[in-house]
Design an enzyme around this catalytic site. Structure first.
Site: not given
Ligand code: EPU
Length: 276
Positions: A148, A197, A267
């Site tokens: 990012r 995010s 971010e």
């Molecule tokens: N989780 C929780 N509680 C929540 C949300 C998530 O416990 O309220 C846990 C989930 O269960 C999972 C982990 O956190 O084990 C990761 O969550 P998720 O799979 O939703 O992915 P993320 O890491 O939160 C990242 C990117 C997103 C992208 C998704 C899908 C970052 C900061 N975010 O989200 O990017 O869409 O993967 O590939 O790297 C963005 O950057 O604006 C964005 C939306």
């Protein structure tokens, strides 16, 4: 997020030459892409804001060596349009970008992406107006991509880039786009205004998990609320002000630090005056 105040002055350059003219006249400007990953203060933005979406959006497809193609695209094209154009030509590499809001320029500055891919995987070169007022083309390691983040500073104005894609079957590309998008629709609050995010994932953990563990899902100030669906999103439930969003951000940072000892890194970018 649908919050924030006005720009003192807003310019839409139609060509790279016009953008260069604005920069040589004004010096430093704030460059606005799609506005999808920023929080603008309620007092707005002083000076000149140069908006590159809805202009500077030419796209050219060239054939590359072997199975590859080179896309030359201007920074104002939306990721939505660009990924759709590539898919229809049977070009793979931009599937991850389907459903990410914003412009190509903003996506390069942020190294936007998902688990399926990010801009650094496909960017070959980027041409930007640097702080000396001249156009510079950077390639390879000079692009400085990491999670990012990129090597482009606040004063650099990206005007165009070259992306490397590979030929593939249109149906297969379409299917990968649909799957990624469906998965995100299930876990993210895409039906409400947000800036995506809010925080980067810290090494070895997830911001969403940490925020949920701190008991903050549903925490709200005014019209700004930590999403119940995904804790790393702050949604505008109606009538939010930038100051409400900022108060939620500060509280999330404080409570996550108190409960887990992790200092979350933002971010989203803050634009205009905020009292830290
Ligand atoms: N989780 C929780 N509680 C929540 C949300 C998530 O416990 O309220 C846990 C989930 O269960 C999972 C982990 O956190 O084990 C990761 O969550 P998720 O799979 O939703 O992915 P993320 O890491 O939160 C990242 C990117 C997103 C992208 C998704 C899908 C970052 C900061 N975010 O989200 O990017 O869409 O993967 O590939 O790297 C963005 O950057 O604006 C964005 C939306």
């Amino acid at each position: 997020m649908r919050v924030g105040g006005p720009a003192d002055s807003l310019v839409h350059p139609r060509t790279v030459e016009e953008a260069l003219a604005v920069l040589s006249r004004e010096g430093r400007v704030f460059t606005l892409g799609g506005g999808s990953n920023i929080l603008v203060s309620d007092a707005g933005v002083r000076g000149v804001t140069m908006r590159i979406s809805k202009c500077l959006s030419d796209v050219e497809f060239l054939s590359g060596p072997g199975n590859t193609a080179l896309v030359k695209a201007q920074a104002g094209v939306s990721l939505a349009r660009l990924s759709g154009l590539a898919m229809r030509r049977g070009l793979s590499g931009l599937e991850f970008a389907h459903g990410i809001p914003g412009t190509l320029g903003g996506a390069l500055v942020m190294n936007a992406g998902t688990r399926e891919g990010e801009m650094k995987d496909i960017a070959v070169s980027v041409t930007a107006v640097a702080q000396d007022g001249a156009l510079h083309r950077r390639a390879g390691a000079q692009l400085g991509f990491s999670y990012r983040s990129s090597g482009f500073a606040g004063g650099d104005v990206i005007v165009e880039c070259e992306l490397a894609l590979t030929h593939d079957d249109t149906t297969r590309i379409h299917e990968r786009m649909r799957k990624g998008w469906e998965a995100r629709k299930l876990s993210q609050p895409l039906d409400r205004p947000s800036a995506g995010s809010v925080f980067k994932n810290p090494a070895g953990d997830f911001a969403g998990r940490l925020i949920e563990s701190a008991g903050l899902k549903g925490y709200s100030v005014g019209g700004a609320m930590v999403s119940v669906k995904h804790a790393n999103f702050i949604v505008n439930t109606g009538g939010a002000r930038a100051s409400d969003v900022f108060s939620v951000i500060k509280e999330v940072e404080r409570r996550v630090y108190d409960t887990s000892g992790v200092k979350l890194e933002r971010e989203i970018r803050l634009v205009g005056q905020f009292d830290e």
